[in-house]
Enzyme design. Structure first.
Site, PDB file in Angstrom:
ATOM      1  N   SER A 138       0.822  -1.213   0.000  1.00  0.00           N
ATOM      2  CA  SER A 138       0.000   0.000   0.000  1.00  0.00           C
ATOM      3  C   SER A 138       0.856   1.263   0.000  1.00  0.00           C
ATOM      4  O   SER A 138       1.919   1.315   0.614  1.00  0.00           O
ATOM      5  CB  SER A 138      -0.904   0.016   1.234  1.00  0.00           C
ATOM      6  OG  SER A 138      -1.784  -1.085   1.228  1.00  0.00           O
ATOM      7  N   SER A 170       1.648  -3.808   8.204  1.00  0.00           N
ATOM      8  CA  SER A 170       1.392  -4.550   9.442  1.00  0.00           C
ATOM      9  C   SER A 170       2.667  -5.239   9.926  1.00  0.00           C
ATOM     10  O   SER A 170       3.335  -5.922   9.151  1.00  0.00           O
ATOM     11  CB  SER A 170       0.312  -5.601   9.211  1.00  0.00           C
ATOM     12  OG  SER A 170      -0.876  -4.998   8.754  1.00  0.00           O
ATOM     13  N   GLU A 253      -2.917 -14.886   0.040  1.00  0.00           N
ATOM     14  CA  GLU A 253      -3.418 -14.136   1.191  1.00  0.00           C
ATOM     15  C   GLU A 253      -4.923 -14.297   1.342  1.00  0.00           C
ATOM     16  O   GLU A 253      -5.434 -14.471   2.445  1.00  0.00           O
ATOM     17  CB  GLU A 253      -3.070 -12.657   1.043  1.00  0.00           C
ATOM     18  CG  GLU A 253      -3.561 -11.807   2.220  1.00  0.00           C
ATOM     19  CD  GLU A 253      -3.316 -10.327   2.022  1.00  0.00           C
ATOM     20  OE1 GLU A 253      -2.982  -9.926   0.880  1.00  0.00           O
ATOM     21  OE2 GLU A 253      -3.461  -9.571   2.988  1.00  0.00           O
TER      22      GLU A 253
END
Length: 409
Positions: A138, A170, A253
């Site tokens: 991102s 994350s 994912e």
């Protein structure tokens, strides 16, 4: 054996035999009074996850789908599903929280796209815990349009030089490696000219800045690259062909959890039913209708999961169809956790008691968690991000429309 999987695979004998082995292993390794990791408090749960990872590593069960020569268990697709189901039922993880990034995402993608040298180097280091990975996808200026990334890499001799910024990384503050999508050819079409680089974070030029989320945790980060470097050979897949590599990784994912998600969501729903019985909410007709709708929604999710499992067991890796599951469970979970606050009624105003241990992603509180107001309120808050991370609902709808239904862009 789980009826859903039994229906899918026809013959139950090999799966039944392996299931008994897994159950025997769980009996050997877990305390007699084990009731799920959700019964542990925050610190105890994290300590358990680390110890449990060691147990799995010792038994060769950390990366069940990887070939034995790379340190995996070499299990069949069916055996992987059986093990994931049994683990989910008793409330133990298949690894630590970071293994989602290190094993499920980049490890599987290296197996698919990596050179032999990359496999030999990186995969054992992931299993040993020497390398801990995070995701550099991102960007603040790209929003949901991943291909609009602006982080660039330029080849300088035998090294790539990287400049740009990633966000919502994350676990970035805990990782020492990051897989980064970068633009390596600014003159190529939007989805071309992109490469995936495997970049060490312990170097001058990589700056990690934590972001505090609405739950008070700092699991997300911004990552800045200022003339950061990685070896030329650390391109995963071909140079300028990283979009295909990125889509493979997103498929892992979004799709590999098809076996375990329905089990986790069912355990959460049963906990909500228990709460409604205890506080009398189940006696209200309107509330009963909402709980019935939640049950139906959970059943639909189970059937979707079985459909994905059927394709997986037939040897098909996760593909665009994973978008259906991601879209469904993320929106289902927002509805169910909002219903949980209705069931809590006035208790939903103050977060008290045990808090969830998983504050990054993956939906439910742990199996065995008590119905504290803190558990439901924070899970509700985290569920708001479920339709954003791993691709927004809008992106999933676009994938379904274009890739599965053949609709025009």
């Amino acid at each position: 054996m789980n009826d859903g999987v039994k229906d899918l695979v026809g013959s139950v004998d090999p799966a039944d035999a392996f299931r008994l082995r897994v159950r025997s292993m769980l009996v050997e390794e877990l305390p007699e009074d084990w009731a799920g990791v959700g019964r542990l408090d925050h610190d105890e749960a994290r300590d358990f996850a680390e110890r449990w990872r060691g147990v799995l590593a010792e038994r060769g069960l950390l990366a069940t789908s990887w070939p034995i020569e790379y340190g995996g268990a070499g299990l069949t697709e069916l055996e992987q599903v059986v093990m994931a189901e049994e683990f989910a039922k008793v409330g133990v993880p298949t690894g630590t929280m970071n293994d989602l990034f290190s094993i499920t995402m980049i490890g599987n993608t290296i197996l698919h796209w990596g050179t032999e040298e990359q496999k030999q180097h990186f995969l054992p280091r992931i299993l040993s815990g020497e390398d801990v990975w995070c995701q550099g996808y991102s960007e603040p200026g790209a929003g949901s349009d991943l291909a609009a990334l602006s982080t660039r890499a330029v080849l300088d001799g035998d090294e790539w030089v990287i400049n740009g910024q990633k966000i919502w990384t994350s676990g970035g503050h805990l990782a020492n490696w990051i897989f980064v999508l970068v633009r390596t050819n600014p003159d190529a079409p939007k989805h071309g000219g992109i490469s995936m680089l495997l970049v060490p974070m312990d170097q001058e030029g990589v700056d990690v800045r934590p972001i505090r989320n609405m739950g008070g945790e700092t699991d997300f980060n911004e990552v800045y690259f200022t003339d950061a470097r990685c070896p030329k050979k650390n391109v995963l897949g071909e140079v300028d062909n990283g979009w295909r590599v990125a889509m493979t990784l997103l498929g892992f994912e979004r799709g590999e959890s098809a076996a375990t998600l329905p089990i986790m969501f069912r355990a959460e729903l049963e906990r909500l039913f228990d709460l409604a019985r205890e506080n009398g909410a189940v006696d209200e007709p309107a509330m009963r209708d909402k709980l019935a709708d939640a049950y139906i929604g959970n059943e639909v999710m189970r059937f979707l999961g079985n459909d994905s499992l059927a394709r997986y067991l037939a040897g098909n890796p996760p593909g665009p169809d994973a978008a259906i599951n991601k879209l469904y469970w993320s929106e289902y979970h927002q509805d169910v956790t909002e219903l949980a606050l209705d069931v809590l009624d006035r208790e939903s105003l103050v977060a008290e008691g045990r808090r969830p241990t998983n504050t990054i992603m993956f939906q439910t509180d742990d199996v065995g968690a008590p119905s504290t107001s803190a558990s439901w309120i924070i899970t509700f808050a985290i569920s708001r991000s479920g339709t954003i991370y791993a691709g927004t609902s809008e992106i999933q709808k676009s994938i379904i429309g274009e890739k599965l239904l053949g609709l025009p862009k």
